[in-house]
Scaffold this active site. Sequence first.
Site, mmCIF file in Angstrom:
data_model
loop_
_atom_site.group_PDB
_atom_site.id
_atom_site.type_symbol
_atom_site.label_atom_id
_atom_site.label_comp_id
_atom_site.label_asym_id
_atom_site.label_seq_id
_atom_site.Cartn_x
_atom_site.Cartn_y
_atom_site.Cartn_z
ATOM 1 N N HIS A 271 0.670 -1.130 -0.028
ATOM 2 C CA HIS A 271 -0.097 0.055 -0.016
ATOM 3 C C HIS A 271 0.823 1.175 0.003
ATOM 4 C CE1 HIS A 271 0.398 -0.195 4.335
ATOM 5 N NE2 HIS A 271 0.464 1.173 4.202
ATOM 6 N N ASP B 12 0.055 -7.782 1.509
ATOM 7 C CA ASP B 12 0.443 -6.085 1.579
ATOM 8 C C ASP B 12 2.001 -6.068 1.489
ATOM 9 O OD1 ASP B 12 -0.114 -3.525 1.580
ATOM 10 O OD2 ASP B 12 -0.275 -3.483 3.789
ATOM 11 N N SER C 82 4.997 2.846 7.975
ATOM 12 C CA SER C 82 4.489 1.506 6.932
ATOM 13 C C SER C 82 5.426 1.038 6.038
ATOM 14 C CB SER C 82 3.201 1.996 6.073
ATOM 15 O OG SER C 82 2.232 1.998 7.017
#
Length: 403
Positions: A122, A152, A228
Amino acid sequence: MKLRPVLLVILIVCGFYYLTTRMMPVGALAGLLHHSLPLDGTTTSTLSGPAGSLSLTEANAAPAFDAEEQQNIAVYKRALPSVVNITSTAVAFDFFYGPVPQQGQGSGFILNKEGLILTNNHVIDNAQRVEVTLSDKHQYKAKVLTTDKAHDLALIKIENAPNLVPATLAGSQGLTVGQRVYAIGNPFGLSGTMTRGIISAIRSIRGQEGNPIEDAIQTDAAVNPGNSGGPLLNSRGEVIGITTLIASNPNGGADQSAGIGFAIPIDTAKAVLDDFAKYGHVRRPSLDIVTLPIGPDIADQIGLPAEYGILIERVLPGGAAERAGLHGGTQKAWEGNTPVMLGGDLIVEADGQTITTPQDLSNVLNAHHAGDTISLAIFRGHQKMSVKVTLSDAKEAASGQSV
C-alpha cells in the site's frame, strides 16, 4: 601559663562567631562550601547581565548511559543504515480532468547490497514514480519488481547505490508477548525515528484491503502514518516484522498512534521472497476457503466431534478445496453480530500437524508452494477422513477472503 591555651581557643571561637554572624550574610558560608565541595556531581554558575543575575546548577560531566539506554542506542545504530524513506507519486484528476500529482510516504528496509528493498504494497500501490531516500540522505529512483497484495508486501529496487547496508532478518516463530521490540521509520515524514515497546499479542487481523494477515505482531511501540513498510526489530536489531497497520480510530479523525500497531511477520515475507527467487513472481499457496476457528465452547454448542480445529464456512468456486471435494457450511448462524455458516468440514490436522487456529494452518502453507499437495485430517459430521489437496496459487483464486 596553663590558662594561655584556653584563652587562645576562646579568642578564636569568638572571632569566628563575629565573622560569620556580623560580616557575612546568612547562607554565604554554605554557598562557599557548596562551590568548593560539590557532593552531588554538580556546580553552580552565575550568569550576569543588564537584566540581573541568574544562577544555574550544572552537571560536572555527562553521566554514563545505563544498560537499557546502551541497548537502545546499539539497536538504533545497527538498524538505521538499513532503513529507507519511500516517496510514491500517483496522478489523480480534478473536477475538470486536470492531472493532480499526489504523494504518499512510507518506509522500507534494504535486503541486499544489490539494492533490493522490502516495503508494504500500500506504500507504492498505483504509483507512477517511486523514490527512495537512504539514511545518508542520498536519493534514488526505484523500480517496482513485484507486489503481493494478499500479504501487503512489495519488492522494489534501486540501482548504482554504493555501500548499502542490508538489514539482518531474524525469524518470527517463537515470538513471545512481553518481548521488547523497536520500530524505525519515517512517521509523518520525520526520517530516522525510533520508538520502543513490547509485543502486545500475536493474532490474525484484516489488512487495509480486507486481506487476512495471519500471526500479525501487535505492539504498543508508537507507529504512525509513514512507518508503514519499516522494520519491527528485536532487542538485537534484527527484523522480525514489517510495520503495516495502526488501529483505526472508531470516532474518525486523523490516523495516529493509539498504542495498537501491527506488523507482518518476517517469515511471511521470507516465503514471498522465496517465491520471487524461484518463479520471478509471488505464488503463495492457498486452500481457497473461508474458515472459523473452533474452541471448546463453540464445539460444545454446535455438537462438533472435536473441541479444536478450524471449520470451513465457505469453499471458493474453482479453488483448491473445491477440487479436492471439501465441503463448506450450509446452515446460517450468528456469532455475536457476525453471520457464520455451520455444517462444513472441520480441519484438525495438516501434514500431521495439529491445527487449532488459522495461524497453525498458515504455518503449514508457508512451508509449501502453489502446486504442492498436502494431507488434511478432517471431520465430516462425526466421521474422521483424510483428504489430499493440491494447493492453488493465491492470486489465481476466486474472489473472497481465503487461506
